[in-house]
Design a protein around this motif. Sequence first.
Motif, PDB file in Angstrom:
ATOM      1  N   ALA A 114       0.843  -1.207   0.000  1.00  0.00           N
ATOM      2  CA  ALA A 114       0.000   0.000   0.000  1.00  0.00           C
ATOM      3  C   ALA A 114       0.869   1.244   0.000  1.00  0.00           C
ATOM      4  O   ALA A 114       1.987   1.234   0.531  1.00  0.00           O
ATOM      5  N   ASN A 115       0.361   2.286  -0.595  1.00  0.00           N
ATOM      6  CA  ASN A 115       0.941   3.620  -0.476  1.00  0.00           C
ATOM      7  C   ASN A 115       0.247   4.262   0.731  1.00  0.00           C
ATOM      8  O   ASN A 115      -0.987   4.367   0.745  1.00  0.00           O
ATOM      9  N   LEU A 116       0.991   4.651   1.759  1.00  0.00           N
ATOM     10  CA  LEU A 116       0.328   5.057   2.999  1.00  0.00           C
ATOM     11  C   LEU A 116       0.179   6.562   3.182  1.00  0.00           C
ATOM     12  O   LEU A 116      -0.881   7.047   3.523  1.00  0.00           O
ATOM     13  N   TYR A 117       1.241   7.324   2.997  1.00  0.00           N
ATOM     14  CA  TYR A 117       1.158   8.766   3.237  1.00  0.00           C
ATOM     15  C   TYR A 117       2.314   9.453   2.512  1.00  0.00           C
ATOM     16  O   TYR A 117       3.193   8.788   1.954  1.00  0.00           O
ATOM     17  N   MET A 118       2.328  10.771   2.539  1.00  0.00           N
ATOM     18  CA  MET A 118       3.382  11.525   1.877  1.00  0.00           C
ATOM     19  C   MET A 118       4.527  11.818   2.851  1.00  0.00           C
ATOM     20  O   MET A 118       4.293  12.144   4.011  1.00  0.00           O
ATOM     21  N   GLU A 119       5.748  11.679   2.350  1.00  0.00           N
ATOM     22  CA  GLU A 119       6.945  12.006   3.121  1.00  0.00           C
ATOM     23  C   GLU A 119       7.529  13.312   2.583  1.00  0.00           C
ATOM     24  O   GLU A 119       7.997  13.372   1.450  1.00  0.00           O
ATOM     25  N   GLN A 120       7.510  14.334   3.405  1.00  0.00           N
ATOM     26  CA  GLN A 120       7.976  15.641   2.967  1.00  0.00           C
ATOM     27  C   GLN A 120       9.500  15.744   2.988  1.00  0.00           C
ATOM     28  O   GLN A 120      10.155  15.199   3.885  1.00  0.00           O
ATOM     29  N   VAL A 121      10.028  16.431   1.993  1.00  0.00           N
ATOM     30  CA  VAL A 121      11.442  16.811   2.017  1.00  0.00           C
ATOM     31  C   VAL A 121      11.542  18.027   2.934  1.00  0.00           C
ATOM     32  O   VAL A 121      11.131  19.130   2.576  1.00  0.00           O
ATOM     33  N   VAL A 194      13.878  13.505   5.214  1.00  0.00           N
ATOM     34  CA  VAL A 194      12.739  13.120   4.385  1.00  0.00           C
ATOM     35  C   VAL A 194      11.925  12.088   5.155  1.00  0.00           C
ATOM     36  O   VAL A 194      12.327  10.934   5.316  1.00  0.00           O
ATOM     37  N   ALA A 195      10.806  12.532   5.665  1.00  0.00           N
ATOM     38  CA  ALA A 195       9.928  11.689   6.481  1.00  0.00           C
ATOM     39  C   ALA A 195       8.596  12.404   6.632  1.00  0.00           C
ATOM     40  O   ALA A 195       8.493  13.608   6.379  1.00  0.00           O
ATOM     41  N   GLY A 196       7.597  11.663   7.055  1.00  0.00           N
ATOM     42  CA  GLY A 196       6.305  12.284   7.274  1.00  0.00           C
ATOM     43  C   GLY A 196       6.357  13.256   8.431  1.00  0.00           C
ATOM     44  O   GLY A 196       6.843  12.938   9.511  1.00  0.00           O
ATOM     45  N   ALA A 197       5.903  14.475   8.188  1.00  0.00           N
ATOM     46  CA  ALA A 197       5.858  15.485   9.250  1.00  0.00           C
ATOM     47  C   ALA A 197       4.541  15.354  10.016  1.00  0.00           C
ATOM     48  O   ALA A 197       3.484  15.152   9.392  1.00  0.00           O
ATOM     49  N   PRO A 198       4.578  15.413  11.348  1.00  0.00           N
ATOM     50  CA  PRO A 198       5.741  15.719  12.194  1.00  0.00           C
ATOM     51  C   PRO A 198       6.674  14.519  12.349  1.00  0.00           C
ATOM     52  O   PRO A 198       6.216  13.387  12.488  1.00  0.00           O
ATOM     53  N   VAL A 255       5.694   3.959   1.045  1.00  0.00           N
ATOM     54  CA  VAL A 255       5.066   2.740   0.547  1.00  0.00           C
ATOM     55  C   VAL A 255       5.438   1.563   1.443  1.00  0.00           C
ATOM     56  O   VAL A 255       6.571   1.469   1.909  1.00  0.00           O
ATOM     57  N   VAL A 256       4.482   0.682   1.679  1.00  0.00           N
ATOM     58  CA  VAL A 256       4.791  -0.599   2.323  1.00  0.00           C
ATOM     59  C   VAL A 256       4.941  -1.642   1.225  1.00  0.00           C
ATOM     60  O   VAL A 256       4.093  -1.740   0.327  1.00  0.00           O
ATOM     61  N   LEU A 291      -4.178   8.264   6.254  1.00  0.00           N
ATOM     62  CA  LEU A 291      -4.335   6.969   5.602  1.00  0.00           C
ATOM     63  C   LEU A 291      -5.711   6.866   4.965  1.00  0.00           C
ATOM     64  O   LEU A 291      -6.725   7.113   5.605  1.00  0.00           O
ATOM     65  N   ASN A 292      -5.754   6.490   3.701  1.00  0.00           N
ATOM     66  CA  ASN A 292      -7.037   6.279   3.038  1.00  0.00           C
ATOM     67  C   ASN A 292      -6.860   5.317   1.876  1.00  0.00           C
ATOM     68  O   ASN A 292      -5.771   5.172   1.317  1.00  0.00           O
ATOM     69  N   LEU A 293      -7.927   4.652   1.517  1.00  0.00           N
ATOM     70  CA  LEU A 293      -7.868   3.587   0.513  1.00  0.00           C
ATOM     71  C   LEU A 293      -7.484   4.098  -0.875  1.00  0.00           C
ATOM     72  O   LEU A 293      -6.749   3.438  -1.606  1.00  0.00           O
ATOM     73  N   ASN A 294      -7.984   5.267  -1.254  1.00  0.00           N
ATOM     74  CA  ASN A 294      -7.686   5.774  -2.596  1.00  0.00           C
ATOM     75  C   ASN A 294      -6.203   6.060  -2.777  1.00  0.00           C
ATOM     76  O   ASN A 294      -5.623   5.768  -3.832  1.00  0.00           O
ATOM     77  N   PHE A 295      -5.575   6.625  -1.742  1.00  0.00           N
ATOM     78  CA  PHE A 295      -4.135   6.860  -1.835  1.00  0.00           C
ATOM     79  C   PHE A 295      -3.379   5.539  -1.769  1.00  0.00           C
ATOM     80  O   PHE A 295      -2.354   5.370  -2.425  1.00  0.00           O
ATOM     81  N   ALA A 296      -3.904   4.593  -1.018  1.00  0.00           N
ATOM     82  CA  ALA A 296      -3.235   3.297  -0.861  1.00  0.00           C
ATOM     83  C   ALA A 296      -3.037   2.581  -2.187  1.00  0.00           C
ATOM     84  O   ALA A 296      -2.058   1.846  -2.367  1.00  0.00           O
ATOM     85  N   VAL A 297      -3.941   2.795  -3.133  1.00  0.00           N
ATOM     86  CA  VAL A 297      -3.859   2.090  -4.423  1.00  0.00           C
ATOM     87  C   VAL A 297      -3.245   2.953  -5.525  1.00  0.00           C
ATOM     88  O   VAL A 297      -3.320   2.599  -6.704  1.00  0.00           O
ATOM     89  N   SER A 298      -2.612   4.065  -5.153  1.00  0.00           N
ATOM     90  CA  SER A 298      -2.148   5.035  -6.157  1.00  0.00           C
ATOM     91  C   SER A 298      -0.741   4.801  -6.669  1.00  0.00           C
ATOM     92  O   SER A 298      -0.287   5.506  -7.569  1.00  0.00           O
ATOM     93  N   TYR A 299      -0.013   3.832  -6.126  1.00  0.00           N
ATOM     94  CA  TYR A 299       1.384   3.622  -6.531  1.00  0.00           C
ATOM     95  C   TYR A 299       1.443   2.725  -7.766  1.00  0.00           C
ATOM     96  O   TYR A 299       0.796   1.675  -7.808  1.00  0.00           O
ATOM     97  N   SER A 300       2.220   3.121  -8.758  1.00  0.00           N
ATOM     98  CA  SER A 300       2.225   2.380 -10.019  1.00  0.00           C
ATOM     99  C   SER A 300       3.587   1.838 -10.429  1.00  0.00           C
ATOM    100  O   SER A 300       3.691   1.094 -11.405  1.00  0.00           O
ATOM    101  N   ALA A 301       4.649   2.170  -9.685  1.00  0.00           N
ATOM    102  CA  ALA A 301       5.996   1.770 -10.115  1.00  0.00           C
ATOM    103  C   ALA A 301       6.273   0.288  -9.887  1.00  0.00           C
ATOM    104  O   ALA A 301       7.080  -0.310 -10.599  1.00  0.00           O
TER     105      ALA A 301
END
Length: 322
Positions: A114-121, A194-198, A255-256, A291-301
Amino acid sequence: MKKIISLALVFAMLLTCSAFAANKGGLPGGTKLIFGTGGAQGTYYGLGGVLAGKIGETTSTNVTAITSGGSKANIESMEDGDVQIAFAQSDVAAYAYRGTRLFDEKVTNFSTVANLYMEQVQIVTLNPEIKTVADLKGKNVSVGAAGSGVYFNAVDVLKAYGLDIDKDIKPTYQSFGDSVEALQDGKIDAAFIVAGAPTTAVTSLAATKKVYLVGLDDEHILSLMTESPYYSKNIIKKEVYGTDDDTTTVAVGAVVIARDDVSEADVYNFLFGIFENLDEITAAHAKGAELNLNFAVSYSAVPYHKGAVKYFGEKDLNVVGK
């Protein structure tokens, strides 16, 4: 008489265990998973522990979250069989699957969970005079551990501003925790984190020092995203670290991933434990709110694991599996 009592006790215990197992959700037949996260002061480890606990509590799969060297180390540990499931930056997972940058050869024995959340630079400094990435020229800057995903994020961001990581700054190679200590001691001027804030390391720093985040402007963000499309524009709100203003930056996904030979039941249960218990996870860790299902399925690489295909399919969400 004692023998009868003992047999009755054993029978009662078996009934209790069966009832406990029956109350658990997900798929039966779960096993034990070692979950590679990140450093002790990063978001991966803090959130990973929360997820592992909830998955074990609500499904037949037992998950143990361990500290690690982060994305690249996690992929290598999975390849060696030391961990079965792990966090990775979305760009680093793509590097591994394609055999580029951090990886000399393709690593293809893993799948997306799953794609879980955004990690900010996050470019962190205690110096208010460092206002833009261009101001990092000539400065001592931590760019993450040697060979880490953070290092390449630093390379990309600096390049967008016309700076070379080896020629235009004085790079040091440190973990999040070591970077914060170096900032406190005045040994470096800024640090890429580079990690999820906070992020725990930055939150700890902000508790004792006035922290500043170096932002990126739209022109350079567009240039960066054109060159490296796995980045996206992101805002870190001023409330996160008590900065004077919101900070515009870029982010990659957290991503997990899992080894392909992890069972369908275990990956299904990993997702069940998370997405069927979002309220409890959010109460335990701030990242739960993202965390949400729509973002979880958004990874394509990288294609999705068969257990993820099954879980998301039951939610009427289609992902590309192996």
